[in-house]
Scaffold this active site. Structure first.
Site, short mmCIF file in Angstrom:
data_model
loop_
_atom_site.label_atom_id
_atom_site.label_comp_id
_atom_site.label_asym_id
_atom_site.label_seq_id
_atom_site.Cartn_x
_atom_site.Cartn_y
_atom_site.Cartn_z
N HIS A 1 0.86 -1.20 0.00
CA HIS A 1 0.00 0.00 0.00
C HIS A 1 0.89 1.25 0.00
CE1 HIS A 1 -3.26 2.69 1.03
NE2 HIS A 1 -4.11 1.71 1.12
N GLY B 1 0.35 -5.08 1.79
CA GLY B 1 -0.84 -5.29 0.97
C GLY B 1 -0.53 -5.95 -0.36
N TYR C 1 -4.86 -4.71 10.40
CA TYR C 1 -5.26 -5.26 9.09
C TYR C 1 -6.77 -5.52 9.09
CZ TYR C 1 -3.71 -6.55 4.53
OH TYR C 1 -3.49 -6.51 3.18
C1 LCV Z 1 4.98 4.74 -0.44
C2 LCV Z 1 7.10 3.91 -0.79
C3 LCV Z 1 6.74 2.66 -0.25
C4 LCV Z 1 5.39 2.50 0.20
N1 LCV Z 1 4.56 3.57 0.09
O1 LCV Z 1 13.95 1.70 -1.59
O2 LCV Z 1 0.26 -4.55 5.18
S1 LCV Z 1 0.10 -3.24 5.77
O3 LCV Z 1 -0.92 -3.19 6.78
O4 LCV Z 1 1.39 -2.73 6.26
C5 LCV Z 1 -0.39 -2.18 4.45
C6 LCV Z 1 -1.02 -0.94 4.97
C7 LCV Z 1 0.77 -1.92 3.57
O5 LCV Z 1 0.92 -2.52 2.52
O6 LCV Z 1 1.67 -0.95 4.00
C8 LCV Z 1 2.89 -0.82 3.23
C9 LCV Z 1 3.82 -1.94 3.73
N2 LCV Z 1 5.12 -1.81 2.97
C10 LCV Z 1 6.29 -1.75 3.61
O7 LCV Z 1 6.41 -1.80 4.83
C11 LCV Z 1 7.51 -1.61 2.70
C12 LCV Z 1 8.03 -0.17 2.82
N3 LCV Z 1 9.18 0.02 1.92
C13 LCV Z 1 10.42 -0.48 2.24
O8 LCV Z 1 10.65 -1.14 3.27
C14 LCV Z 1 11.50 -0.23 1.24
O9 LCV Z 1 11.09 0.83 0.36
C15 LCV Z 1 11.79 -1.47 0.37
C16 LCV Z 1 12.47 -2.56 1.25
C17 LCV Z 1 10.50 -2.01 -0.25
C18 LCV Z 1 12.76 -1.08 -0.77
O10 LCV Z 1 13.88 -0.43 -0.19
P1 LCV Z 1 14.84 0.44 -1.15
O11 LCV Z 1 15.97 0.91 -0.29
O12 LCV Z 1 15.12 -0.31 -2.40
P2 LCV Z 1 13.55 2.98 -0.71
O13 LCV Z 1 13.13 2.58 0.65
O14 LCV Z 1 14.64 4.02 -0.86
O15 LCV Z 1 12.25 3.49 -1.48
C19 LCV Z 1 12.34 4.10 -2.75
C20 LCV Z 1 11.22 5.09 -2.82
O16 LCV Z 1 9.96 4.39 -2.78
C21 LCV Z 1 9.19 4.90 -1.70
C22 LCV Z 1 10.19 5.44 -0.70
O17 LCV Z 1 9.55 6.39 0.13
C23 LCV Z 1 11.21 6.06 -1.62
O18 LCV Z 1 10.68 7.29 -2.09
P3 LCV Z 1 11.66 8.59 -2.16
O19 LCV Z 1 12.70 8.22 -3.18
O20 LCV Z 1 10.74 9.70 -2.57
O21 LCV Z 1 12.23 8.77 -0.75
N4 LCV Z 1 8.40 3.81 -1.12
C24 LCV Z 1 8.83 2.58 -0.82
N5 LCV Z 1 7.85 1.86 -0.27
N6 LCV Z 1 4.94 1.34 0.70
N7 LCV Z 1 6.24 4.96 -0.89
#
Ligand code: LCV
Length: 257
Positions: free
Chosen positions: A63, A106, A136
């Site tokens: 999400h 999600g 959730y």
């Molecule tokens: C917006 C993002 C996101 C993102 N949203 O790259 O299941 S529930 O209840 O939790 C439900 C509500 C749900 O699905 O929630 C989301 C759950 N997702 C996560 O917890 C994953 C969050 N993301 C990460 O942990 C990392 O981004 C991963 C491991 C996926 C990739 O890491 P990496 O180092 O390759 P970055 O973190 O640098 O992210 C690159 C860009 O994508 C955005 C993040 O904010 C960043 O944007 P900026 O370049 O503008 O800073 N991004 C990543 N995930 N879920 N935005």
């Protein structure tokens, strides 16, 4: 454009391409994805492959956290992600998730809402609400309970730890675990096999299985208790802290309030 839709003979494929945001399931990406599904449904594809291609390390980051509402149900029936999950489950042909890379939150619900899941050695799956302090929703929780052994679903929910490709195969989250180099050919071959079968029979079977699988008698009192539990969580300080910590790129400090 955050998705690419293609049709090869009677097989549709949709590729998520918003890699700079790790294919976060935003309102815009979901809108394009559902429009592509509608076009391919109208073209009567007999199988639909959902992929992020082979160039990314992240299939989808789940999400879009920036779009999670504060102080109200974050995964309400009308939430775009919930609409997408229902569209996948109601799509009149089998939807095959082809997974290269990591799947989060999600997006794991999305993969498990597909009919078949084919992964390669790089795939992993995490269920992450506890990272955000988010409750959730009931449909999603039931989806995880039905697709995974209960103790495995609990471990994934309570730890938010990504499970490896090997664990995903062991717990039957994957239909098949194939080497990265063979993932596309294997998935296309499986889709082609389905496309040779009687489409009306396949469509009816998919809908029967959905309706029979969805029939979960829920007493009103139980439903109200679940809503109260979830309300306590999504109106909590911890939920606001979880979202704020993500936006500020820091670890959240949960206090249980
Ligand atoms: C917006 C993002 C996101 C993102 N949203 O790259 O299941 S529930 O209840 O939790 C439900 C509500 C749900 O699905 O929630 C989301 C759950 N997702 C996560 O917890 C994953 C969050 N993301 C990460 O942990 C990392 O981004 C991963 C491991 C996926 C990739 O890491 P990496 O180092 O390759 P970055 O973190 O640098 O992210 C690159 C860009 O994508 C955005 C993040 O904010 C960043 O944007 P900026 O370049 O503008 O800073 N991004 C990543 N995930 N879920 N935005």
């Amino acid at each position: 454009m955050y998705v690419i839709a293609e049709k090869l003979h009677q097989i549709g494929s949709i590729t998520l391409t918003h890699h700079e945001k790790r294919n976060a399931l935003s309102r815009v990406l979901i809108g394009e994805l559902m429009a592509a599904m509608e076009r391919l449904r109208a073209e009567k594809v007999r199988a639909l492959i959902l992929t992020a291609g082979m160039e990314t390390r992240v299939w989808s980051a789940g999400h879009d956290i920036n779009e999670l509402p504060e102080g109200e149900d974050p995964l309400a029936y009308s939430d775009p992600l919930e609409q997408l999950l229902r569209a996948v489950r109601h799509f009149p042909a089998p939807v095959i998730a082809m997974v290269h890379g990591s799947v989060w939150g999600g997006a794991t619900d999305l993969v498990l809402s597909c009919d078949l899941v084919i992964g390669d050695d790089t795939c992993s799956f995490a269920i992450t609400p506890v990272n955000l302090g988010l409750p959730y929703n009931t449909v999603g929780t039931l989806n995880f309970m039905r697709r995974l052994p209960l103790n495995v679903a609990k471990e994934m929910m309570f730890t938010a730890r990504p499970i490896t490709a090997e664990e995903a195969q062991r717990w039957s989250l994957l239909n098949h675990l194939v080497p990265e180099a063979e993932l596309h050919a294997f998935t296309l071959n499986l889709a082609r096999g389905i496309a040779t079968k009687a489409p009306l029979a396949v469509e009816a079977l998919k809908e029967q299985l959905r309706m029979l699988g969805d029939s979960a008698p829920l007493q009103p009192g139980i439903f109200e208790r679940i809503q109260e539990l979830r309300n306590n969580v999504y109106t909590s300080r911890d939920y606001r802290e979880g979202i704020r910590a993500f936006k500020e790129k820091r670890k959240p400090e949960f206090r249980g309030e």
